[in-house]
Design an enzyme around this catalytic site. Structure first.
Site, PDB file in Angstrom:
ATOM      1  N   ASP A  21       0.836  -1.199   0.000  1.00  0.00           N
ATOM      2  CA  ASP A  21       0.000   0.000   0.000  1.00  0.00           C
ATOM      3  C   ASP A  21       0.874   1.253   0.000  1.00  0.00           C
ATOM      4  O   ASP A  21       1.972   1.260   0.550  1.00  0.00           O
ATOM      5  CB  ASP A  21      -0.905  -0.013   1.239  1.00  0.00           C
ATOM      6  CG  ASP A  21      -2.048   0.969   1.135  1.00  0.00           C
ATOM      7  OD1 ASP A  21      -2.371   1.401   0.004  1.00  0.00           O
ATOM      8  OD2 ASP A  21      -2.613   1.333   2.177  1.00  0.00           O
ATOM      9  N   ARG A  34      -0.534   8.951 -10.090  1.00  0.00           N
ATOM     10  CA  ARG A  34      -0.563   7.738  -9.266  1.00  0.00           C
ATOM     11  C   ARG A  34       0.102   6.555  -9.958  1.00  0.00           C
ATOM     12  O   ARG A  34       0.752   5.740  -9.317  1.00  0.00           O
ATOM     13  CB  ARG A  34      -2.012   7.391  -8.906  1.00  0.00           C
ATOM     14  CG  ARG A  34      -2.653   8.348  -7.910  1.00  0.00           C
ATOM     15  CD  ARG A  34      -4.118   7.998  -7.671  1.00  0.00           C
ATOM     16  NE  ARG A  34      -4.264   6.651  -7.170  1.00  0.00           N
ATOM     17  CZ  ARG A  34      -4.178   6.308  -5.875  1.00  0.00           C
ATOM     18  NH1 ARG A  34      -3.900   7.223  -4.957  1.00  0.00           N
ATOM     19  NH2 ARG A  34      -4.343   5.066  -5.506  1.00  0.00           N
ATOM     20  N   ASN A  69     -10.677  -2.815  -6.118  1.00  0.00           N
ATOM     21  CA  ASN A  69      -9.915  -1.817  -6.866  1.00  0.00           C
ATOM     22  C   ASN A  69     -10.547  -1.447  -8.202  1.00  0.00           C
ATOM     23  O   ASN A  69     -10.145  -0.449  -8.823  1.00  0.00           O
ATOM     24  CB  ASN A  69      -8.477  -2.292  -7.104  1.00  0.00           C
ATOM     25  CG  ASN A  69      -7.615  -2.245  -5.858  1.00  0.00           C
ATOM     26  OD1 ASN A  69      -6.624  -2.964  -5.756  1.00  0.00           O
ATOM     27  ND2 ASN A  69      -7.985  -1.413  -4.884  1.00  0.00           N
ATOM     28  N   ARG A  72     -11.750   2.202  -8.728  1.00  0.00           N
ATOM     29  CA  ARG A  72     -10.872   3.324  -9.056  1.00  0.00           C
ATOM     30  C   ARG A  72     -11.197   3.846 -10.460  1.00  0.00           C
ATOM     31  O   ARG A  72     -11.984   3.250 -11.189  1.00  0.00           O
ATOM     32  CB  ARG A  72      -9.410   2.890  -8.954  1.00  0.00           C
ATOM     33  CG  ARG A  72      -9.039   2.469  -7.541  1.00  0.00           C
ATOM     34  CD  ARG A  72      -7.559   2.164  -7.404  1.00  0.00           C
ATOM     35  NE  ARG A  72      -7.225   1.795  -6.024  1.00  0.00           N
ATOM     36  CZ  ARG A  72      -5.995   1.587  -5.594  1.00  0.00           C
ATOM     37  NH1 ARG A  72      -4.963   1.712  -6.416  1.00  0.00           N
ATOM     38  NH2 ARG A  72      -5.770   1.268  -4.328  1.00  0.00           N
ATOM     39  N   ARG A 195      -5.383  -2.002   8.733  1.00  0.00           N
ATOM     40  CA  ARG A 195      -6.515  -2.874   8.407  1.00  0.00           C
ATOM     41  C   ARG A 195      -6.040  -3.922   7.413  1.00  0.00           C
ATOM     42  O   ARG A 195      -5.024  -3.731   6.736  1.00  0.00           O
ATOM     43  CB  ARG A 195      -7.688  -2.076   7.841  1.00  0.00           C
ATOM     44  CG  ARG A 195      -7.360  -1.241   6.628  1.00  0.00           C
ATOM     45  CD  ARG A 195      -8.594  -0.482   6.125  1.00  0.00           C
ATOM     46  NE  ARG A 195      -8.272   0.351   4.974  1.00  0.00           N
ATOM     47  CZ  ARG A 195      -7.887   1.615   5.049  1.00  0.00           C
ATOM     48  NH1 ARG A 195      -7.766   2.207   6.235  1.00  0.00           N
ATOM     49  NH2 ARG A 195      -7.604   2.315   3.950  1.00  0.00           N
ATOM     50  N   GLU A 208       1.020 -13.482  12.351  1.00  0.00           N
ATOM     51  CA  GLU A 208       1.477 -12.273  13.030  1.00  0.00           C
ATOM     52  C   GLU A 208       1.345 -11.112  12.036  1.00  0.00           C
ATOM     53  O   GLU A 208       1.533 -11.292  10.830  1.00  0.00           O
ATOM     54  CB  GLU A 208       2.936 -12.419  13.454  1.00  0.00           C
ATOM     55  CG  GLU A 208       3.184 -13.557  14.429  1.00  0.00           C
ATOM     56  CD  GLU A 208       2.549 -13.320  15.799  1.00  0.00           C
ATOM     57  OE1 GLU A 208       2.493 -12.142  16.224  1.00  0.00           O
ATOM     58  OE2 GLU A 208       2.107 -14.295  16.434  1.00  0.00           O
TER      59      GLU A 208
END
Length: 243
Positions: A21, A34, A69, A72, A195, A208
């Site tokens: 991310d 982007r 996605n 977008r 998240r 983990e």
């Protein structure tokens, strides 16, 4: 693959999954579109893959494009699909030479035929490799994966290949996209978001987690090594109480 300057930590993670991310914010901070960030992020994947053997990482799963996605802009989605095609074409020889086996997970129905053909070709070209197993999630969502798996399971029940009373928590994983992979030991999310964004919901039940502020294009092999060292210091009880 070049050696990483780090050594494999004792009791380090065997399977690392990464939510990559921050590409867009990385680009915008530099006054660029982007897609420029996504291009930088794709180059970072190579660095991380090459660091895996030296860190004892056998399996690496990366979240490239989610089922959400598609929301977008059309321009960004088209740019990402083009980037995926270029990445496969550019990296096939390098991945094959360096012993990386590539798999793709996710629903391919919405992907274009050219991309699907390239994905199939890369999977086939690397099927005999075993140094690192790289899994790329494209048009992937954890809930969607479980729903598709449940449909396949229900079909087997309806056609008499599986008895309803034999369905348990060991059965469903056999129908998931990741059925040939071990569950991830460590899940990393970059860019400061805390998240899991519908990623490997079933598989990461006892993983983990590391949520870090680094934007994905700035993520380095050294940071991966540090997170692996942190993992090695954790006590994983899987719900049990230590003796």
């Amino acid at each position: 693959m070049p050696d990483t300057p780090q050594t494999a930590p004792q009791d380090g993670p065997r399977h690392v999954a990464i939510i990559m991310d921050g590409n867009g914010r990385w680009a915008q901070a530099r006054g660029r579109p982007r897609l420029f960030g996504h291009q930088a992020g794709a180059r970072r994947v190579r660095d991380v893959v090459e660091a895996c053997p030296g860190l004892g990482i056998k399996y690496l799963t990366v979240f490239a494009f989610s089922t959400e996605n598609w929301k977008r802009t059309q321009a960004e989605v088209a740019g990402l699909m083009s980037l995926f095609r270029r990445y496969i074409i550019k990296e096939t020889a390098n991945l094959t030479k360096n012993g990386v086996r590539v798999r793709f997970i996710g629903d391919r129905v919405r992907l274009d035929a050219k991309l699907i053909d390239l994905m199939d070709t890369l999977e086939n070209a690397t099927k005999d490799n075993d140094l690192v197993h790289l899994t790329i999630a494209i048009n992937y969502g954890g809930r969607d994966e479980v729903a598709r798996a449940t449909k396949r399971l229900a079909r087997d029940v309806a056609e008499g290949r599986l008895r309803p009373e034999d369905v348990d928590e060991e059965t469903l994983p056999k129908y998931l996209d990741t059925h040939v992979l071990p569950d991830p030991d460590l899940v990393i999310r970059t860019s400061g978001e805390a998240r899991i964004s519908n990623f490997l919901l079933w598989q990461s039940a006892y993983s983990e987690y590391e949520f870090i502020d680094t934007l994905w294009p700035d993520f380095t092999a050294e940071e991966l090594a540090r997170l692996c060292q942190n993992f090695g210091s954790r006590e994983r009880r899987f719900g049990a109480v230590p003796a």
